[in-house]
Write a protein that holds these residues in place. Sequence first.
Motif, short mmCIF file in Angstrom:
data_model
loop_
_atom_site.label_atom_id
_atom_site.label_comp_id
_atom_site.label_asym_id
_atom_site.label_seq_id
_atom_site.Cartn_x
_atom_site.Cartn_y
_atom_site.Cartn_z
N GLU A 114 0.84 -1.20 0.00
CA GLU A 114 0.00 0.00 0.00
C GLU A 114 0.87 1.26 0.00
O GLU A 114 0.57 2.23 -0.71
N ALA A 115 1.93 1.23 0.79
CA ALA A 115 2.83 2.38 0.84
C ALA A 115 3.47 2.62 -0.52
O ALA A 115 3.66 3.77 -0.95
N LEU A 116 3.80 1.53 -1.21
CA LEU A 116 4.40 1.64 -2.54
C LEU A 116 3.43 2.30 -3.52
O LEU A 116 3.83 3.12 -4.35
N GLU A 117 2.17 1.97 -3.41
CA GLU A 117 1.15 2.58 -4.27
C GLU A 117 1.02 4.07 -3.99
O GLU A 117 0.77 4.86 -4.90
N VAL A 118 1.19 4.46 -2.74
CA VAL A 118 1.06 5.86 -2.37
C VAL A 118 2.26 6.66 -2.85
O VAL A 118 2.12 7.76 -3.39
N ILE A 119 3.47 6.12 -2.67
CA ILE A 119 4.67 6.88 -3.02
C ILE A 119 4.92 6.90 -4.52
O ILE A 119 5.58 7.82 -5.04
N GLY A 120 4.41 5.92 -5.24
CA GLY A 120 4.67 5.81 -6.67
C GLY A 120 4.41 7.09 -7.46
O GLY A 120 5.30 7.57 -8.19
N PRO A 121 3.21 7.66 -7.36
CA PRO A 121 2.92 8.90 -8.11
C PRO A 121 3.84 10.06 -7.73
O PRO A 121 4.11 10.93 -8.56
N LEU A 122 4.32 10.08 -6.49
CA LEU A 122 5.22 11.15 -6.06
C LEU A 122 6.58 11.00 -6.75
O LEU A 122 7.17 12.00 -7.18
N VAL A 123 7.04 9.77 -6.87
CA VAL A 123 8.31 9.53 -7.57
C VAL A 123 8.17 9.85 -9.06
O VAL A 123 9.08 10.41 -9.67
N GLU A 124 7.03 9.49 -9.63
CA GLU A 124 6.80 9.77 -11.05
C GLU A 124 6.76 11.27 -11.32
O GLU A 124 7.29 11.74 -12.33
N LYS A 125 6.15 12.03 -10.43
CA LYS A 125 6.03 13.47 -10.64
C LYS A 125 7.33 14.19 -10.32
O LYS A 125 7.66 15.20 -10.97
N TYR A 126 8.06 13.69 -9.32
CA TYR A 126 9.29 14.36 -8.88
C TYR A 126 10.46 13.37 -8.88
O TYR A 126 11.03 13.06 -7.83
N PRO A 127 10.85 12.87 -10.04
CA PRO A 127 11.93 11.87 -10.10
C PRO A 127 13.28 12.42 -9.67
O PRO A 127 14.19 11.64 -9.38
N GLU A 128 13.42 13.74 -9.63
CA GLU A 128 14.69 14.34 -9.25
C GLU A 128 14.86 14.48 -7.74
O GLU A 128 15.89 14.97 -7.28
N ASN A 129 13.88 14.04 -6.97
CA ASN A 129 13.98 14.13 -5.52
C ASN A 129 14.53 12.81 -4.97
O ASN A 129 13.84 11.79 -5.00
N PRO A 130 15.75 12.80 -4.47
CA PRO A 130 16.33 11.54 -3.99
C PRO A 130 15.62 10.96 -2.78
O PRO A 130 15.62 9.74 -2.58
N ALA A 131 14.98 11.80 -1.96
CA ALA A 131 14.27 11.30 -0.79
C ALA A 131 13.13 10.38 -1.21
O ALA A 131 12.90 9.33 -0.59
N PHE A 132 12.43 10.76 -2.25
CA PHE A 132 11.31 9.93 -2.72
C PHE A 132 11.82 8.65 -3.35
O PHE A 132 11.23 7.58 -3.18
#
Length: 321
Positions: free
Chosen positions: A250-268
Amino acid sequence: MQRIPASPVLVVVFVVGSMGAASIARVPAGSVLELPSATPAILDNIYSGRTDVATTQAKQLQGQYPENPLGYLLEAEALWWKIWCASAEFKYGMTMARHREKLEADQPYLDLTTKAYKLAEESIHKHDSGEMRLYAGMADGLAARLYGLRGEARASARAGVRARESFLKALALDPTLVDAYMGLGLYNYYVDTLSGLARVLRFFMGIPGGSKQEGIRQLQRAIAGGQLSPPLARFYLALDLHNYDQKFEEALEVIGPLVEKYPENPAFQLMQGDLYAKLHREAQAEACYQAAAAAAARLRDVDCRKKIDALVNESLDALKK
Protein backbone atom coordinates in the motif's frame (compact mmCIF):
# COMPACT_ATOMS: atom_id res chain seq x y z
CA MET A 1 10.24 -6.59 10.35
CA GLN A 2 11.26 -4.01 12.93
CA ARG A 3 9.68 -0.60 12.98
CA ILE A 4 10.41 2.60 14.84
CA PRO A 5 8.26 2.61 17.99
CA ALA A 6 5.77 5.43 18.35
CA SER A 7 6.95 8.19 20.65
CA PRO A 8 5.43 11.23 22.37
CA VAL A 9 7.31 13.44 19.94
CA LEU A 10 5.35 12.12 16.98
CA VAL A 11 2.10 13.21 18.55
CA VAL A 12 2.99 16.82 18.15
CA VAL A 13 4.63 16.80 14.75
CA PHE A 14 1.29 18.18 13.64
CA VAL A 15 -0.98 18.21 16.71
CA VAL A 16 -4.30 19.07 15.19
CA GLY A 17 -7.79 18.05 16.13
CA SER A 18 -10.03 15.30 14.81
CA MET A 19 -13.29 15.65 12.94
CA GLY A 20 -15.86 12.96 12.39
CA ALA A 21 -16.53 11.11 9.15
CA ALA A 22 -19.82 12.94 8.77
CA SER A 23 -17.96 16.25 8.72
CA ILE A 24 -15.66 15.02 5.98
CA ALA A 25 -18.58 13.85 3.88
CA ARG A 26 -19.92 17.40 3.71
CA VAL A 27 -16.67 18.91 2.45
CA PRO A 28 -16.46 19.61 -1.31
CA ALA A 29 -13.70 17.86 -3.24
CA GLY A 30 -11.54 20.89 -3.96
CA SER A 31 -10.29 23.83 -1.95
CA VAL A 32 -10.66 27.44 -2.97
CA LEU A 33 -7.42 29.18 -1.99
CA GLU A 34 -6.58 32.05 -4.30
CA LEU A 35 -2.85 31.44 -4.52
CA PRO A 36 -0.25 33.71 -6.16
CA SER A 37 0.55 32.54 -9.67
CA ALA A 38 4.13 31.62 -8.70
CA THR A 39 3.00 29.12 -6.06
CA PRO A 40 2.84 25.96 -8.23
CA ALA A 41 6.35 26.55 -9.59
CA ILE A 42 7.73 27.05 -6.09
CA LEU A 43 6.11 23.83 -4.88
CA ASP A 44 7.45 21.94 -7.89
CA ASN A 45 10.97 23.18 -7.19
CA ILE A 46 10.73 22.26 -3.51
CA TYR A 47 9.61 18.70 -4.19
CA SER A 48 11.94 18.28 -7.16
CA GLY A 49 14.89 18.87 -4.85
CA ARG A 50 15.66 22.34 -6.23
CA THR A 51 15.32 23.96 -2.84
CA ASP A 52 17.78 26.75 -3.63
CA VAL A 53 15.65 27.86 -6.58
CA ALA A 54 12.48 27.51 -4.49
CA THR A 55 14.01 29.64 -1.72
CA THR A 56 14.81 32.43 -4.17
CA GLN A 57 11.29 32.30 -5.59
CA ALA A 58 9.74 32.30 -2.12
CA LYS A 59 11.73 35.40 -1.19
CA GLN A 60 10.49 37.08 -4.36
CA LEU A 61 6.94 36.17 -3.34
CA GLN A 62 7.53 37.76 0.04
CA GLY A 63 8.63 40.96 -1.71
CA GLN A 64 5.52 40.99 -3.88
CA TYR A 65 3.12 40.12 -1.05
CA PRO A 66 4.84 41.20 2.21
CA GLU A 67 1.69 40.78 4.28
CA ASN A 68 0.91 37.29 3.00
CA PRO A 69 2.26 34.43 5.17
CA LEU A 70 2.50 32.05 2.22
CA GLY A 71 5.90 33.19 0.95
CA TYR A 72 7.43 32.59 4.38
CA LEU A 73 5.75 29.20 4.71
CA LEU A 74 7.10 28.13 1.33
CA GLU A 75 10.62 29.26 2.19
CA ALA A 76 10.40 27.32 5.46
CA GLU A 77 9.27 24.21 3.59
CA ALA A 78 12.24 24.54 1.25
CA LEU A 79 14.58 24.83 4.24
CA TRP A 80 12.94 21.82 5.86
CA TRP A 81 14.22 19.47 3.18
CA LYS A 82 17.76 20.62 3.85
CA ILE A 83 17.15 19.79 7.51
CA TRP A 84 15.68 16.44 6.50
CA CYS A 85 18.72 15.62 4.40
CA ALA A 86 21.14 16.47 7.20
CA SER A 87 19.13 14.43 9.72
CA ALA A 88 18.23 11.37 7.64
CA GLU A 89 19.68 7.98 8.49
CA PHE A 90 19.29 4.45 7.17
CA LYS A 91 18.05 2.18 9.93
CA TYR A 92 15.58 -0.70 10.20
CA GLY A 93 15.71 -1.02 6.44
CA MET A 94 14.51 2.48 5.71
CA THR A 95 15.78 6.03 5.36
CA MET A 96 14.06 8.70 7.44
CA ALA A 97 14.87 11.68 9.64
CA ARG A 98 14.71 10.41 13.22
CA HIS A 99 16.57 12.88 15.43
CA ARG A 100 18.42 16.16 15.26
CA GLU A 101 20.44 18.10 17.79
CA LYS A 102 19.39 21.65 18.63
CA LEU A 103 21.47 23.78 16.27
CA GLU A 104 21.81 27.52 15.73
CA ALA A 105 21.53 26.79 12.01
CA ASP A 106 17.85 25.93 12.59
CA GLN A 107 16.94 29.43 13.75
CA PRO A 108 16.20 30.87 10.27
CA TYR A 109 13.64 28.12 9.79
CA LEU A 110 11.95 28.90 13.10
CA ASP A 111 12.09 32.63 12.36
CA LEU A 112 10.18 32.01 9.14
CA THR A 113 7.46 30.07 10.94
CA THR A 114 7.18 32.84 13.54
CA LYS A 115 6.95 35.51 10.84
CA ALA A 116 4.26 33.56 8.98
CA TYR A 117 2.23 33.07 12.15
CA LYS A 118 2.43 36.73 13.12
CA LEU A 119 1.35 37.87 9.67
CA ALA A 120 -1.60 35.47 9.76
CA GLU A 121 -2.59 36.71 13.22
CA GLU A 122 -2.38 40.34 12.14
CA SER A 123 -4.66 39.60 9.21
CA ILE A 124 -7.07 37.68 11.43
CA HIS A 125 -7.35 40.62 13.82
CA LYS A 126 -8.36 42.81 10.88
CA HIS A 127 -10.66 40.29 9.26
CA ASP A 128 -10.99 36.66 10.31
CA SER A 129 -10.79 34.16 7.47
CA GLY A 130 -10.33 30.45 6.94
CA GLU A 131 -7.31 31.09 4.72
CA MET A 132 -5.38 32.94 7.42
CA ARG A 133 -6.38 30.39 10.04
CA LEU A 134 -5.01 27.72 7.72
CA TYR A 135 -1.73 29.59 7.33
CA ALA A 136 -1.47 30.08 11.10
CA GLY A 137 -1.94 26.36 11.59
CA MET A 138 0.62 25.57 8.92
CA ALA A 139 3.16 27.88 10.58
CA ASP A 140 2.76 26.18 13.93
CA GLY A 141 2.77 22.77 12.28
CA LEU A 142 6.08 23.51 10.58
CA ALA A 143 7.57 24.67 13.87
CA ALA A 144 6.24 21.61 15.72
CA ARG A 145 7.81 19.35 13.10
CA LEU A 146 11.31 20.65 13.85
CA TYR A 147 10.77 20.70 17.61
CA GLY A 148 9.61 17.09 17.39
CA LEU A 149 12.66 16.06 15.40
CA ARG A 150 14.88 17.70 18.01
CA GLY A 151 13.08 15.95 20.86
CA GLU A 152 11.71 19.18 22.32
CA ALA A 153 8.40 17.71 23.38
CA ARG A 154 7.04 20.71 25.30
CA ALA A 155 7.80 23.22 22.55
CA SER A 156 6.38 20.83 19.99
CA ALA A 157 3.25 20.35 22.09
CA ARG A 158 2.68 24.09 22.50
CA ALA A 159 3.01 24.71 18.77
CA GLY A 160 0.94 21.65 17.95
CA VAL A 161 -1.96 22.48 20.25
CA ARG A 162 -2.13 25.97 18.77
CA ALA A 163 -2.02 24.47 15.27
CA ARG A 164 -4.96 22.25 16.19
CA GLU A 165 -7.05 25.27 17.13
CA SER A 166 -6.16 27.09 13.93
CA PHE A 167 -7.00 24.17 11.64
CA LEU A 168 -10.33 23.59 13.33
CA LYS A 169 -11.21 27.29 13.06
CA ALA A 170 -10.13 27.31 9.40
CA LEU A 171 -12.54 24.51 8.56
CA ALA A 172 -15.29 26.06 10.65
CA LEU A 173 -14.94 29.27 8.64
CA ASP A 174 -14.43 27.58 5.29
CA PRO A 175 -15.12 23.82 4.96
CA THR A 176 -13.60 23.80 1.46
CA LEU A 177 -10.06 24.27 2.78
CA VAL A 178 -9.06 20.68 2.11
CA ASP A 179 -5.38 21.35 2.86
CA ALA A 180 -6.28 21.50 6.56
CA TYR A 181 -6.99 17.77 6.45
CA MET A 182 -3.32 16.90 6.11
CA GLY A 183 -2.65 18.10 9.64
CA LEU A 184 -5.86 16.54 10.89
CA GLY A 185 -4.92 13.26 9.28
CA LEU A 186 -1.44 13.21 10.78
CA TYR A 187 -2.81 13.90 14.23
CA ASN A 188 -5.45 11.19 14.02
CA TYR A 189 -2.98 8.68 12.66
CA TYR A 190 -0.22 9.31 15.18
CA VAL A 191 -2.40 9.56 18.26
CA ASP A 192 -3.77 6.08 17.48
CA THR A 193 -0.26 4.57 17.25
CA LEU A 194 1.11 5.90 20.52
CA SER A 195 3.10 3.87 22.99
CA GLY A 196 1.73 3.40 26.51
CA LEU A 197 3.95 6.17 27.88
CA ALA A 198 2.86 8.56 25.18
CA ARG A 199 -0.79 7.81 25.90
CA VAL A 200 -0.24 8.81 29.52
CA LEU A 201 1.41 12.05 28.41
CA ARG A 202 -1.47 12.67 26.01
CA PHE A 203 -3.90 12.32 28.91
CA PHE A 204 -2.07 14.86 31.06
CA MET A 205 -1.65 17.26 28.13
CA GLY A 206 -5.35 17.14 27.37
CA ILE A 207 -4.86 16.13 23.75
CA PRO A 208 -8.03 14.57 22.24
CA GLY A 209 -8.02 11.00 20.97
CA GLY A 210 -7.82 9.99 17.34
CA SER A 211 -8.46 7.21 14.87
CA LYS A 212 -5.79 5.80 12.59
CA GLN A 213 -8.28 4.91 9.87
CA GLU A 214 -9.84 8.35 10.08
CA GLY A 215 -6.37 9.84 9.79
CA ILE A 216 -5.67 7.83 6.66
CA ARG A 217 -8.93 8.99 5.11
CA GLN A 218 -8.09 12.60 5.91
CA LEU A 219 -4.62 12.31 4.43
CA GLN A 220 -6.17 10.79 1.32
CA ARG A 221 -8.58 13.71 1.22
CA ALA A 222 -5.69 16.18 1.32
CA ILE A 223 -3.91 14.26 -1.44
CA ALA A 224 -6.99 14.26 -3.65
CA GLY A 225 -8.22 17.81 -3.15
CA GLY A 226 -5.57 20.00 -1.58
CA GLN A 227 -3.67 22.74 -3.34
CA LEU A 228 -0.62 23.04 -1.09
CA SER A 229 -0.50 19.74 0.77
CA PRO A 230 -0.75 16.79 -1.69
CA PRO A 231 2.99 16.02 -2.03
CA LEU A 232 3.66 16.23 1.69
CA ALA A 233 0.48 14.34 2.61
CA ARG A 234 1.44 11.58 0.17
CA PHE A 235 4.98 11.43 1.58
CA TYR A 236 3.82 11.08 5.18
CA LEU A 237 1.06 8.62 4.38
CA ALA A 238 3.56 6.37 2.60
CA LEU A 239 6.03 6.79 5.47
CA ASP A 240 3.43 5.86 8.08
CA LEU A 241 2.09 2.87 6.16
CA HIS A 242 5.68 1.67 5.86
CA ASN A 243 6.98 2.39 9.34
CA TYR A 244 3.97 1.78 11.57
CA ASP A 245 1.60 -0.51 9.68
CA GLN A 246 4.21 -2.35 7.62
CA LYS A 247 1.80 -2.30 4.69
CA PHE A 248 4.57 -2.15 2.15
CA GLU A 249 2.47 -2.72 -0.94
CA GLU A 250 0.00 0.00 0.00
CA ALA A 251 2.83 2.38 0.84
CA LEU A 252 4.40 1.64 -2.54
CA GLU A 253 1.15 2.58 -4.27
CA VAL A 254 1.06 5.86 -2.37
CA ILE A 255 4.67 6.88 -3.02
CA GLY A 256 4.67 5.81 -6.67
CA PRO A 257 2.92 8.90 -8.11
CA LEU A 258 5.22 11.15 -6.06
CA VAL A 259 8.31 9.53 -7.57
CA GLU A 260 6.80 9.77 -11.05
CA LYS A 261 6.03 13.47 -10.64
CA TYR A 262 9.29 14.36 -8.88
CA PRO A 263 11.93 11.87 -10.10
CA GLU A 264 14.69 14.34 -9.25
CA ASN A 265 13.98 14.13 -5.52
CA PRO A 266 16.33 11.54 -3.99
CA ALA A 267 14.27 11.30 -0.79
CA PHE A 268 11.31 9.93 -2.72
CA GLN A 269 13.51 7.55 -4.68
CA LEU A 270 15.04 6.24 -1.45
CA MET A 271 11.62 5.62 0.08
CA GLN A 272 10.44 3.71 -2.98
CA GLY A 273 13.65 1.68 -2.96
CA ASP A 274 13.19 0.79 0.71
CA LEU A 275 9.69 -0.46 0.02
CA TYR A 276 10.81 -2.60 -2.91
CA ALA A 277 13.52 -4.03 -0.65
CA LYS A 278 10.97 -4.92 2.03
CA LEU A 279 8.97 -6.72 -0.66
CA HIS A 280 12.11 -8.61 -1.75
CA ARG A 281 12.14 -7.00 -5.18
CA GLU A 282 15.85 -6.43 -5.10
CA ALA A 283 16.33 -5.44 -8.73
CA GLN A 284 13.68 -2.71 -8.48
CA ALA A 285 15.06 -1.55 -5.14
CA GLU A 286 18.55 -1.27 -6.58
CA ALA A 287 17.22 0.73 -9.55
CA CYS A 288 15.57 3.19 -7.15
CA TYR A 289 18.72 3.57 -5.09
CA GLN A 290 20.75 4.21 -8.23
CA ALA A 291 18.14 6.76 -9.31
CA ALA A 292 18.53 8.46 -5.92
CA ALA A 293 22.29 8.64 -6.47
CA ALA A 294 21.76 10.12 -9.94
CA ALA A 295 19.33 12.68 -8.51
CA ALA A 296 21.78 13.57 -5.75
CA ALA A 297 24.49 14.25 -8.33
CA ARG A 298 22.35 17.14 -9.61
CA LEU A 299 21.90 18.76 -6.20
CA ARG A 300 23.67 22.07 -5.63
CA ASP A 301 23.86 21.43 -1.90
CA VAL A 302 27.21 19.65 -1.58
CA ASP A 303 26.56 18.43 1.97
CA CYS A 304 23.20 16.97 1.03
CA ARG A 305 24.70 15.35 -2.05
CA LYS A 306 27.32 13.61 0.09
CA LYS A 307 24.69 12.54 2.61
CA ILE A 308 22.46 10.99 -0.07
CA ASP A 309 25.45 9.16 -1.53
CA ALA A 310 26.16 7.69 1.90
CA LEU A 311 22.52 6.67 2.37
CA VAL A 312 22.48 5.04 -1.07
CA ASN A 313 25.60 3.04 -0.24
CA GLU A 314 24.11 1.87 3.05
CA SER A 315 20.89 0.91 1.30
CA LEU A 316 22.70 -1.03 -1.40
CA ASP A 317 24.83 -2.81 1.19
CA ALA A 318 21.69 -3.87 3.05
CA LEU A 319 20.33 -5.43 -0.16
CA LYS A 320 23.30 -7.79 -0.27
CA LYS A 321 22.73 -9.15 3.23
